[in-house]
Scaffold this motif. Structure first.
Motif, PDB file in Angstrom:
ATOM      1  N   TYR A   1      47.031  15.779 -14.702  1.00 43.95           N
ATOM      2  CA  TYR A   1      45.989  15.248 -13.815  1.00 43.95           C
ATOM      3  C   TYR A   1      45.173  14.171 -14.528  1.00 43.95           C
TER       4      TYR A   1
ATOM      5  N   THR B   1      45.071  10.314 -13.255  1.00 45.83           N
ATOM      6  CA  THR B   1      43.815   9.801 -12.690  1.00 45.83           C
ATOM      7  C   THR B   1      42.958   9.062 -13.704  1.00 45.83           C
TER       8      THR B   1
ATOM      9  N   ARG C   1      40.902  10.570 -15.587  1.00 47.51           N
ATOM     10  CA  ARG C   1      39.681  11.373 -15.727  1.00 47.51           C
ATOM     11  C   ARG C   1      40.039  12.798 -16.128  1.00 47.51           C
TER      12      ARG C   1
END
Length: 460
Positions: free
Chosen positions: A416, A420, A422
């Motif tokens: 993730y 992303t 982040r």
């Protein structure tokens, strides 16, 4: 007790090896990328440990804990099962996990799974190289199979020789044979010299077949005595190696399947009605008729079975009646064969997971007792290594599942982050670790509770 200790020793040796190498995978990639490993432990050590030491000029403390539920590699700067939140409150250091690029953290997290998976493939390869692949072809079992009531309702008959399904021929008698039947539309058998096709219902279930008692199908093996244990019922009755059991409590015995069925009947009676020692003795007192190998005469005698309903003899095996087929592998040939073998095992295991989400599947979950019982009752290095490889594949697969607290959960959050740009907050990761750890404890509790209930006879 001896069987229990042999299985316990095999289980502890296999688990210790797998845990050490799994955590060693995390350790290797951590050191490769300059991440500090604070502790490297076999087994968990809440409150105290059995042994630990810290080499001079080393940042890592090595040790053995007292709780044999796994092991751990405490990596600086990461939220893991240690729940060390104080360290995370401090400024990040260059030697911490959280300071490294996401791709390096990803490799650190998959290191354990990678080692376990490669280890399983290596073990399978070496087993094939050293022992080869030896088995008895199902089609060569000309005495056929013994089927339970459900199988006979489908259309099978005792003595049927299994040939194959509508999709593939049967190779060996193992769980894959049951799996192939569960996935097939029909099974071809040889019956009285003729080929017969048995059409299968759509609701065939592998789980129901392997849990059935008596079993869905078993090879028919004549009730010949392979050996007799001293000072037990068979020896006291005069039964000798090579004799054949022909009747038990007045019921004709044509194979060891029939004998096992009669023992199962006694076990049910013992569980239901034997409330006192006298009751137990009455149930365990049985009449056995056997044909002597020496003179061909049939003798009938009364015996008292052990509290575990053991007659005190070893049964003849399939290899006495059928010649095994052995495929041998050279050193370099063994590796592709071992990889294929391991991938087939993994494929079968993943396919069987669908049963876990059923009521019967949940009941079939097993803990440490169930795993330990999978090891052979006598020390057999080939079976030990094959079982160790199987557990290594399970450990790899289960750890890569995207559940917080498992390696797969950390991998999910890292992917993730890489997609992303982040990273999840430390607070989120901490709560996810708590939830994941709770799920694992619950699953472990259920699995081991099932073991206890089966041991008490409350659940089959």
């Amino acid at each position: 007790m001896e069987v229990f200790l042999i299985r316990l020793l095999q289980f502890m040796l296999a688990i210790s090896l797998l845990v050490l190498l799994h955590e060693g995978g995390h350790f290797f990639f951590s050191k490769l990328f300059g991440v500090r490993v604070e502790k490297f432990f076999l087994f968990f050590d809440p409150w105290f440990h059995i042994f630990q030491f810290k080499p001079k000029n080393s940042d890592t403390t090595y040790g053995i804990g007292w709780l044999p539920l796994g092991g751990y590699c405490k990596i600086s700067g990461m939220i893991d099962e240690s729940f060390d939140t104080e360290q995370m409150k401090q400024p990040a250091q260059k030697w911490e996990f959280r300071s490294k690029p996401a791709w390096q953290r990803l490799l650190i997290m998959i290191g354990g799974v990678l080692v376990n998976f490669l280890l399983a493939l290596f073990i399978y390869s070496m087993v094939l190289f050293y022992w080869g692949d030896s088995y008895i072809k199902v089609q060569d079992m000309t005495m056929g199979m013994k089927f339970n009531t459900e199988a006979k309702e489908i259309g099978f008959r005792d003595g049927d020789v299994l040939i194959g399904t509508d999709e593939k021929e049967f190779k060996k008698f193992d769980v894959d044979l049951f799996r192939n039947i569960a996935d097939a539309k029909s099974v071809t058998v040889k019956r009285n010299g003729k080929t017969v096709v048995v059409n299968l219902p759509e609701d065939m279930s592998l789980l129901k077949m392997v849990k059935a008692d008596p079993a869905f199908l078993r090879p028919i093996i004549p009730a010949d005595v392979d050996s007799v244990m001293p000072n037990m019922a068979a020896a006291k009755a005069g039964i000798k190696k090579g004799d054949r059991i022909v009747a038990f409590n007045g019921k004709a015995i044509n194979s060891w399947c029939d004998f096992d069925d009669q023992i199962a009947v006694l076990r049910d009676v013992l569980t239901a009605k034997a409330k006192t020692t006298a009751d137990s003795l009455k149930v365990r007192t049985a009449t056995v008729a056997y044909k002597s190998k020496a003179n061909g005469k049939v003798d009938t005698t009364q015996v008292v079975l052990s509290p575990e309903l053991q007659l005190g003899l070893s049964k003849s095996s399939l290899v006495k009646y059928y010649k095994p087929v052995t495929t041998e592998y050279g050193f370099f040939e063994s590796f592709p064969a071992g990889v294929k073998y391991g991938l087939d095992v993994l494929r079968g295991y993943v396919d069987d997971l669908k049963y876990v989400f059923s009521a019967d599947g949940a009941k079939s979950l097993g803990g440490f007792g169930a795993i330990g019982s999978l090891f052979p009752p006598v020390w057999d290095w080939m079976l030990f290594w094959k079982m160790t490889a199987f557990l290594s594949i399970i450990l790899a697969f289960m750890n890569i599942l995207p559940i917080p607290a498992l390696d797969g959960g950390h991998v999910l959050f890292l992917i993730y982050e890489m997609v992303t740009g982040r990273a999840p907050s430390e607070k989120f990761l901490l709560y996810a670790e708590y939830i994941g750890f709770g799920i694992l404890i619950l699953l472990m509790f259920v699995a081991n509770l099932n073991d206890v209930l089966r041991w008490l006879g409350i659940m089959s």
